[in-house]
Design a protein around this motif. Structure first.
Motif, PDB file in Angstrom:
ATOM      1  N   PRO A 167      53.734 -11.029 -31.468  1.00  0.00           N
ATOM      2  CA  PRO A 167      53.107 -12.157 -30.743  1.00  0.00           C
ATOM      3  C   PRO A 167      53.192 -11.930 -29.240  1.00  0.00           C
ATOM      4  N   ARG A 168      52.275 -12.570 -28.535  1.00  0.00           N
ATOM      5  CA  ARG A 168      52.211 -12.384 -27.088  1.00  0.00           C
ATOM      6  C   ARG A 168      53.513 -12.761 -26.394  1.00  0.00           C
ATOM      7  N   ILE A 169      54.215 -13.742 -26.920  1.00  0.00           N
ATOM      8  CA  ILE A 169      55.448 -14.166 -26.266  1.00  0.00           C
ATOM      9  C   ILE A 169      56.447 -13.012 -26.198  1.00  0.00           C
ATOM     10  N   THR A 170      56.454 -12.169 -27.211  1.00  0.00           N
ATOM     11  CA  THR A 170      57.377 -11.031 -27.220  1.00  0.00           C
ATOM     12  C   THR A 170      56.943  -9.954 -26.247  1.00  0.00           C
ATOM     13  N   THR A 171      55.681  -9.577 -26.304  1.00  0.00           N
ATOM     14  CA  THR A 171      55.217  -8.484 -25.448  1.00  0.00           C
ATOM     15  C   THR A 171      55.176  -8.905 -23.979  1.00  0.00           C
ATOM     16  N   ALA A 172      54.886 -10.171 -23.732  1.00  0.00           N
ATOM     17  CA  ALA A 172      54.870 -10.641 -22.342  1.00  0.00           C
ATOM     18  C   ALA A 172      56.284 -10.717 -21.785  1.00  0.00           C
ATOM     19  N   LEU A 173      57.252 -11.060 -22.639  1.00  0.00           N
ATOM     20  CA  LEU A 173      58.642 -11.157 -22.182  1.00  0.00           C
ATOM     21  C   LEU A 173      59.196  -9.791 -21.797  1.00  0.00           C
ATOM     22  N   LEU A 174      58.874  -8.775 -22.600  1.00  0.00           N
ATOM     23  CA  LEU A 174      59.470  -7.452 -22.396  1.00  0.00           C
ATOM     24  C   LEU A 174      58.617  -6.526 -21.535  1.00  0.00           C
ATOM     25  N   GLY A 175      57.310  -6.667 -21.612  1.00  0.00           N
ATOM     26  CA  GLY A 175      56.472  -5.686 -20.929  1.00  0.00           C
ATOM     27  C   GLY A 175      55.096  -6.216 -20.616  1.00  0.00           C
ATOM     28  N   ASP A 176      54.087  -5.480 -21.062  1.00  0.00           N
ATOM     29  CA  ASP A 176      52.702  -5.777 -20.711  1.00  0.00           C
ATOM     30  C   ASP A 176      51.874  -5.858 -21.990  1.00  0.00           C
ATOM     31  N   THR A 177      51.371  -7.063 -22.288  1.00  0.00           N
ATOM     32  CA  THR A 177      50.672  -7.279 -23.553  1.00  0.00           C
ATOM     33  C   THR A 177      49.411  -6.411 -23.667  1.00  0.00           C
ATOM     34  N   ARG A 178      48.630  -6.343 -22.597  1.00  0.00           N
ATOM     35  CA  ARG A 178      47.395  -5.555 -22.665  1.00  0.00           C
ATOM     36  C   ARG A 178      47.710  -4.078 -22.922  1.00  0.00           C
ATOM     37  N   GLY A 179      48.678  -3.550 -22.193  1.00  0.00           N
ATOM     38  CA  GLY A 179      49.058  -2.153 -22.392  1.00  0.00           C
ATOM     39  C   GLY A 179      49.619  -1.912 -23.785  1.00  0.00           C
ATOM     40  N   TYR A 180      50.411  -2.865 -24.261  1.00  0.00           N
ATOM     41  CA  TYR A 180      51.006  -2.736 -25.588  1.00  0.00           C
ATOM     42  C   TYR A 180      49.910  -2.636 -26.651  1.00  0.00           C
TER      43      TYR A 180
END
Length: 280
Positions: free
Chosen positions: A230-243
């Protein structure tokens, strides 16, 4: 590519709600092993890809705010994860170790790095700088434990290694960094999870093309089904678009070459399948 020996071995684990690591996942906690790559170069010795958990993780997360890390991802680090016990259990002579390849600096990937402080460490400059620049609370929020990383690190940066073309077996990944200069271990940028997140491409002694994907996904099924966290995880740790762009590349790579072993660092099922074991 020059072939190398390879084993993919767990060193400790943690538990965390599956739903935080894959879209549509269960709210129940799942177990995530910390897998370590044991790479036997024919001439230069043994290289570890990450270190997994280590008793040093427990020491580093004893004070506050670092204890928040332990609370959010409860760990299992038994006596078998103690450094020399783990080496002995897997027939690894400490004197044969030649260095460590660090995918990124999250605590579960570098907790044992002080055991290898006398050896070179191949890593991303961007990852080490992010670890060094962040304040204490920010480091915990990002998953870093600075105490686990020696100050005097003999770092060899991926970014400085010569760029080389990857074999077509890894397409659509086309280039990487030849970290030993002999075509055996090629570091591949896998952006998104956190600053300076890289994987490693090589060919095993058996002729199997392998891409160690670190935390580009938590589960192999994420690649097959294109199910990001989920976006909350990728936004917390890094970059959602890049992920998500990296996930799309991994998905295409799996379709292009069904024999390519893409191994995430915390997927027991992918590790078991690679070893030819049933179940996960």
């Amino acid at each position: 590519m020059r072939r190398v020996g390879f084993r993919w071995i767990a060193r400790g684990s943690c538990r965390h709600p599956e739903a935080m690591t894959i879209s549509g996942g269960s709210l129940c906690p799942a177990t995530f092993p910390a897998l370590v790559g044991v790479i036997a170069h024919p001439e230069r010795g043994i290289f570890l890809f990450d270190t997994g958990y280590d008793p040093a993780f427990l020491a580093a997360t004893r004070p506050f705010p670092e204890r928040l890390y332990r609370w959010t991802t409860p760990v299992q680090i038994g006596p078998q994860a103690e450094w020399r016990a783990w080496l002995a259990a897997h027939g690894i002579a400490e004197g044969d170790l030649a260095g460590t390849v660090v995918s990124h600096f999250h605590g579960d990937h570098v907790a044992g790095l002080r055991n290898l402080a006398h050896l070179p460490v191949w890593c991303a400059r961007a990852g080490l700088e992010d670890l060094r620049q962040a304040g204490r609370f920010m480091r915990v929020r990002k998953g870093y434990l600075a105490h686990c990383v020696p100050d005097a690190l003999d770092a060899r940066f991926f970014e400085d290694a010569p760029e080389v073309a990857l074999p077509s077996a890894f397409a659509p990944f086309t280039v990487g960094r030849d970290i030993l200069g002999d075509g055996s271990l090629i570091a591949v940028p896998l952006p998104g999870h956190c600053p300076g997140h890289w994987g490693l491409a090589f060919q095993s002694e058996e002729g199997r093309d392998v891409l160690l994907a670190a935390d580009a996904v938590w589960f192999g099924k994420s690649i097959e089904e294109r199910r990001p966290p989920p976006r909350i995880t990728t936004a917390l740790l890094g970059d959602t678009r890049g992920y998500r762009a990296t996930l799309n590349l991994l998905h295409r790579a799996s379709l292009n070459n069904r024999d390519l072993a893409i191994l995430p660092s915390h997927c027991a099922a992918s590790a078991a399948a690679f070893r030819g074991e049933n179940g996960g």
